[in-house]
Scaffold this motif. Structure first.
Motif, PDB file in Angstrom:
ATOM      1  N   GLU A 199     -57.445 -14.986  34.337  1.00  0.00           N
ATOM      2  CA  GLU A 199     -58.091 -13.798  33.773  1.00  0.00           C
ATOM      3  C   GLU A 199     -57.492 -13.534  32.405  1.00  0.00           C
ATOM      4  O   GLU A 199     -56.267 -13.454  32.272  1.00  0.00           O
ATOM      5  CB  GLU A 199     -57.857 -12.563  34.649  1.00  0.00           C
ATOM      6  CG  GLU A 199     -58.578 -12.574  35.950  1.00  0.00           C
ATOM      7  CD  GLU A 199     -58.368 -11.296  36.738  1.00  0.00           C
ATOM      8  OE1 GLU A 199     -59.107 -11.107  37.704  1.00  0.00           O
ATOM      9  OE2 GLU A 199     -57.478 -10.482  36.419  1.00  0.00           O
ATOM     10  N   ASP A 200     -58.346 -13.408  31.387  1.00  0.00           N
ATOM     11  CA  ASP A 200     -57.863 -13.037  30.064  1.00  0.00           C
ATOM     12  C   ASP A 200     -57.516 -11.564  30.059  1.00  0.00           C
ATOM     13  O   ASP A 200     -58.239 -10.736  30.631  1.00  0.00           O
ATOM     14  CB  ASP A 200     -58.938 -13.310  29.006  1.00  0.00           C
ATOM     15  CG  ASP A 200     -59.154 -14.797  28.771  1.00  0.00           C
ATOM     16  OD1 ASP A 200     -58.209 -15.582  28.986  1.00  0.00           O
ATOM     17  OD2 ASP A 200     -60.268 -15.171  28.373  1.00  0.00           O
ATOM     18  N   ARG A 201     -56.391 -11.244  29.412  1.00  0.00           N
ATOM     19  CA  ARG A 201     -55.925  -9.864  29.343  1.00  0.00           C
ATOM     20  C   ARG A 201     -55.298  -9.619  27.976  1.00  0.00           C
ATOM     21  O   ARG A 201     -54.915 -10.543  27.273  1.00  0.00           O
ATOM     22  CB  ARG A 201     -54.873  -9.588  30.422  1.00  0.00           C
ATOM     23  CG  ARG A 201     -55.415  -9.793  31.820  1.00  0.00           C
ATOM     24  CD  ARG A 201     -54.372  -9.568  32.872  1.00  0.00           C
ATOM     25  NE  ARG A 201     -54.949  -9.842  34.197  1.00  0.00           N
ATOM     26  CZ  ARG A 201     -54.385  -9.475  35.322  1.00  0.00           C
ATOM     27  NH1 ARG A 201     -53.237  -8.826  35.317  1.00  0.00           N
ATOM     28  NH2 ARG A 201     -54.958  -9.758  36.477  1.00  0.00           N
ATOM     29  N   TRP A 245     -57.389  -5.123  30.950  1.00  0.00           N
ATOM     30  CA  TRP A 245     -58.459  -6.054  31.264  1.00  0.00           C
ATOM     31  C   TRP A 245     -59.450  -5.306  32.134  1.00  0.00           C
ATOM     32  O   TRP A 245     -59.151  -4.233  32.640  1.00  0.00           O
ATOM     33  CB  TRP A 245     -57.948  -7.326  31.938  1.00  0.00           C
ATOM     34  CG  TRP A 245     -57.612  -7.229  33.394  1.00  0.00           C
ATOM     35  CD1 TRP A 245     -58.377  -7.671  34.433  1.00  0.00           C
ATOM     36  CD2 TRP A 245     -56.431  -6.662  33.988  1.00  0.00           C
ATOM     37  NE1 TRP A 245     -57.746  -7.421  35.632  1.00  0.00           N
ATOM     38  CE2 TRP A 245     -56.541  -6.798  35.381  1.00  0.00           C
ATOM     39  CE3 TRP A 245     -55.289  -6.057  33.483  1.00  0.00           C
ATOM     40  CZ2 TRP A 245     -55.572  -6.353  36.267  1.00  0.00           C
ATOM     41  CZ3 TRP A 245     -54.318  -5.605  34.353  1.00  0.00           C
ATOM     42  CH2 TRP A 245     -54.463  -5.760  35.732  1.00  0.00           C
ATOM     43  N   THR A 246     -60.610  -5.857  32.280  1.00  0.00           N
ATOM     44  CA  THR A 246     -61.655  -5.189  33.049  1.00  0.00           C
ATOM     45  C   THR A 246     -61.740  -5.836  34.425  1.00  0.00           C
ATOM     46  O   THR A 246     -62.158  -6.989  34.554  1.00  0.00           O
ATOM     47  CB  THR A 246     -62.997  -5.251  32.291  1.00  0.00           C
ATOM     48  OG1 THR A 246     -62.821  -4.576  31.042  1.00  0.00           O
ATOM     49  CG2 THR A 246     -64.104  -4.569  33.075  1.00  0.00           C
ATOM     50  N   HIS A 247     -61.312  -5.075  35.403  1.00  0.00           N
ATOM     51  CA  HIS A 247     -61.254  -5.572  36.773  1.00  0.00           C
ATOM     52  C   HIS A 247     -62.615  -6.055  37.270  1.00  0.00           C
ATOM     53  O   HIS A 247     -62.705  -7.086  37.940  1.00  0.00           O
ATOM     54  CB  HIS A 247     -60.713  -4.476  37.700  1.00  0.00           C
ATOM     55  CG  HIS A 247     -59.361  -3.993  37.327  1.00  0.00           C
ATOM     56  ND1 HIS A 247     -59.152  -3.057  36.331  1.00  0.00           N
ATOM     57  CD2 HIS A 247     -58.134  -4.317  37.786  1.00  0.00           C
ATOM     58  CE1 HIS A 247     -57.865  -2.833  36.207  1.00  0.00           C
ATOM     59  NE2 HIS A 247     -57.219  -3.575  37.080  1.00  0.00           N
ATOM     60  N   LEU A 283     -61.927  -9.853  29.855  1.00  0.00           N
ATOM     61  CA  LEU A 283     -61.925  -8.891  28.755  1.00  0.00           C
ATOM     62  C   LEU A 283     -63.323  -8.397  28.399  1.00  0.00           C
ATOM     63  O   LEU A 283     -64.264  -9.178  28.294  1.00  0.00           O
ATOM     64  CB  LEU A 283     -61.293  -9.516  27.508  1.00  0.00           C
ATOM     65  CG  LEU A 283     -59.789  -9.758  27.597  1.00  0.00           C
ATOM     66  CD1 LEU A 283     -59.304 -10.533  26.372  1.00  0.00           C
ATOM     67  CD2 LEU A 283     -59.041  -8.432  27.729  1.00  0.00           C
ATOM     68  N   HIS A 284     -63.390  -7.106  28.192  1.00  0.00           N
ATOM     69  CA  HIS A 284     -64.602  -6.409  27.767  1.00  0.00           C
ATOM     70  C   HIS A 284     -64.230  -5.644  26.497  1.00  0.00           C
ATOM     71  O   HIS A 284     -63.046  -5.423  26.219  1.00  0.00           O
ATOM     72  CB  HIS A 284     -65.040  -5.450  28.883  1.00  0.00           C
ATOM     73  CG  HIS A 284     -66.331  -4.760  28.621  1.00  0.00           C
ATOM     74  ND1 HIS A 284     -66.406  -3.573  27.938  1.00  0.00           N
ATOM     75  CD2 HIS A 284     -67.608  -5.096  28.963  1.00  0.00           C
ATOM     76  CE1 HIS A 284     -67.672  -3.199  27.868  1.00  0.00           C
ATOM     77  NE2 HIS A 284     -68.426  -4.104  28.474  1.00  0.00           N
ATOM     78  N   ILE A 304     -53.340 -12.858  26.778  1.00  0.00           N
ATOM     79  CA  ILE A 304     -52.639 -13.633  27.791  1.00  0.00           C
ATOM     80  C   ILE A 304     -53.614 -14.081  28.870  1.00  0.00           C
ATOM     81  O   ILE A 304     -54.688 -13.511  29.027  1.00  0.00           O
ATOM     82  CB  ILE A 304     -51.467 -12.837  28.416  1.00  0.00           C
ATOM     83  CG1 ILE A 304     -51.975 -11.619  29.191  1.00  0.00           C
ATOM     84  CG2 ILE A 304     -50.444 -12.443  27.357  1.00  0.00           C
ATOM     85  CD1 ILE A 304     -50.939 -10.988  30.096  1.00  0.00           C
ATOM     86  N   ASP A 305     -53.211 -15.092  29.588  1.00  0.00           N
ATOM     87  CA  ASP A 305     -53.976 -15.572  30.736  1.00  0.00           C
ATOM     88  C   ASP A 305     -53.125 -15.279  31.962  1.00  0.00           C
ATOM     89  O   ASP A 305     -52.003 -15.747  32.077  1.00  0.00           O
ATOM     90  CB  ASP A 305     -54.228 -17.076  30.598  1.00  0.00           C
ATOM     91  CG  ASP A 305     -55.034 -17.635  31.756  1.00  0.00           C
ATOM     92  OD1 ASP A 305     -54.644 -17.395  32.924  1.00  0.00           O
ATOM     93  OD2 ASP A 305     -56.027 -18.321  31.509  1.00  0.00           O
ATOM     94  N   ASN A 306     -53.664 -14.494  32.873  1.00  0.00           N
ATOM     95  CA  ASN A 306     -52.969 -14.163  34.099  1.00  0.00           C
ATOM     96  C   ASN A 306     -53.869 -14.566  35.261  1.00  0.00           C
ATOM     97  O   ASN A 306     -54.900 -13.930  35.498  1.00  0.00           O
ATOM     98  CB  ASN A 306     -52.647 -12.665  34.142  1.00  0.00           C
ATOM     99  CG  ASN A 306     -51.814 -12.291  35.338  1.00  0.00           C
ATOM    100  OD1 ASN A 306     -52.077 -12.704  36.454  1.00  0.00           O
ATOM    101  ND2 ASN A 306     -50.805 -11.479  35.104  1.00  0.00           N
TER     102      ASN A 306
END
Length: 114
Positions: free
Chosen positions: A42-44, A89-91, A96-97, A37-39
């Protein structure tokens, strides 16, 4: 490539590299029920799990939280009656990591016991 559930998260900083589109293509088949998803740009990774009641959803939430704490990588978790939604997700990199894929796979593994 080792199964994601057998891998450990690595410490991330703002200089850590996000996964590439090619890496996503390689990793995503190991977590097929997760949505990309895109939030807010940010990709998550996100997935909802259904449970028979709030108590079970809360127990699952606790187990995911324990796994997150042991790996030093923490998701967003929303627990409702009969449902828990987990978002990884990686803050530090706002995206994304590899860690997010590892933890999504470990979350699926936890869910198998419910």
């Amino acid at each position: 490539m080792a199964q994601l559930t057998q891998q450990k998260c690595e410490a991330c900083t703002k200089d850590s590299k996000p996964v590439t589109p090619d890496e996503i293509k390689q990793l995503k088949p190991q977590i097929p029920q997760w949505d990309l998803i895109d939030n807010q740009d940010e990709d998550r990774l996100q997935r909802s799990y259904k449970f028979p009641d709030f108590k079970t959803a809360l127990e699952f939430t606790k187990k995911v939280g324990d796994a997150a704490e042991s790996e030093g990588h923490h998701p967003s978790i929303t627990t409702e009656y009969g449902k828990t939604t987990v978002t990884w997700w990686t803050h530090a990199i706002s995206g994304l990591h590899r860690n997010d894929f590892i933890m999504a796979a470990k979350t699926d593994e936890i869910a198998q016991n419910f």
